[in-house]
Motif scaffolding. Structure first.
Motif, PDB file in Angstrom:
ATOM      1  N   ALA A 109       0.832  -1.207   0.000  1.00 54.69           N
ATOM      2  CA  ALA A 109       0.000   0.000   0.000  1.00 54.69           C
ATOM      3  C   ALA A 109       0.866   1.256   0.000  1.00 54.69           C
ATOM      4  N   LEU A 113       0.958   4.394  -2.646  1.00 55.42           N
ATOM      5  CA  LEU A 113       0.873   5.812  -2.276  1.00 55.42           C
ATOM      6  C   LEU A 113       1.943   6.629  -2.998  1.00 55.42           C
ATOM      7  N   LEU A 151      -5.968   5.595  -4.575  1.00 54.49           N
ATOM      8  CA  LEU A 151      -5.370   4.354  -4.068  1.00 54.49           C
ATOM      9  C   LEU A 151      -6.285   3.167  -4.353  1.00 54.49           C
TER      10      LEU A 151
END
Length: 247
Positions: A109, A113, A151
């Motif tokens: 993740a 980003l 995202l």
């Protein structure tokens, strides 16, 4: 002299158990093995915890995993008051898989980003439930909602995540692969490990020694919990699991 531990997690982050031989016990009681599935604290990702199982059925709880004199020397730190194994002893290794998988999802993740916010990274820390990435951003024209939406677009697209090796020369010819402002990937071995997202790394490619999931879909639902101002041009983005809470 530093020992070299074969890092099985670099080739297969999903390996939950393995067998290994004790090659040394250091002066602080740290256990060194010939090979390991335990990731050592590095690059903002915490080291693994878990258990060693002995042939007699006894267990040694491992409270932390760190690097020694070199990145290739991996030290397993037992919890207090654990019996230490003997050099030459064979052990079965068991990582705390639930925790590791959370860290893999979160580390991936964080890479997503850096795609949404393509600015120099000044710091990062991966954790099981709340991670952060700090960027040099001259204009804070980002909202939690917008970044979260972008995202989740990448997560839902379920892009593949994979690793490949490049040479020092290839890295030197492509300096844009390095997103960190302060930390340079180790060179000199002739092989630099890239973590790539998307077909042929079309979404992202950057040097990283951490453990990651196999696709962006496996990251699951994430959101930006906070954007904090850490300086005139520095912003800290906090990533959390789950849907964004209603205001």
């Amino acid at each position: 002299m530093a020992h070299r531990t074969e890092a099985l997690f670099r080739d297969d982050a999903y390996q939950k158990t393995a067998e290994a031989e004790v090659v040394a016990i250091n002066d602080r009681g740290g256990i060194l093995l010939d090979r390991t599935i335990f990731y050592a604290t590095s690059g903002g990702q915490p080291g693994d915890i878990g258990m060693f199982e002995r042939t007699d059925g006894g267990r040694i709880a491992i409270a932390a995993t760190i690097t020694g004199e070199t990145k290739d020397e991996i030290i397993h730190v037992p919890a207090p008051e654990q019996a230490l194994p003997a050099v030459g002893e064979r052990l079965k290794l068991l990582i705390d898989w639930e925790r590791r998988h959370l860290l893999m999802r979160m580390h991936s993740a964080c890479h997503l980003l850096t795609v949404v916010c393509p600015f120099p990274i000044t710091g990062a820390a991966v954790a099981e439930d709340d991670s952060r990435v700090d960027f040099d951003i001259p204009d804070a024209g980002f909202s939690k909602e917008d970044v979260t939406a972008r995202l989740m677009e990448l997560v839902r697209a379920d892009h593949p995540i994979f690793t490949r090796l490049i040479t020092d020369e290839e890295l030197a010819a492509n300096p844009g692969l390095v997103k960190s402002k302060n930390v340079r990937p180790p060179v000199g071995t002739g092989k630099i490990r890239l973590v790539c997202i998307g077909d042929n790394g079309a979404i992202d490619s950057q040097p990283c020694g951490g453990t990651h999931v196999k696709s962006t879909g496996e990251v699951g639902e994430i959101h930006i919990g906070k954007i904090e101002k850490k300086g005139r041009e520095n912003r800290r983005f906090r990533i959390r699991f789950g849907p964004m809470p209603a205001n």
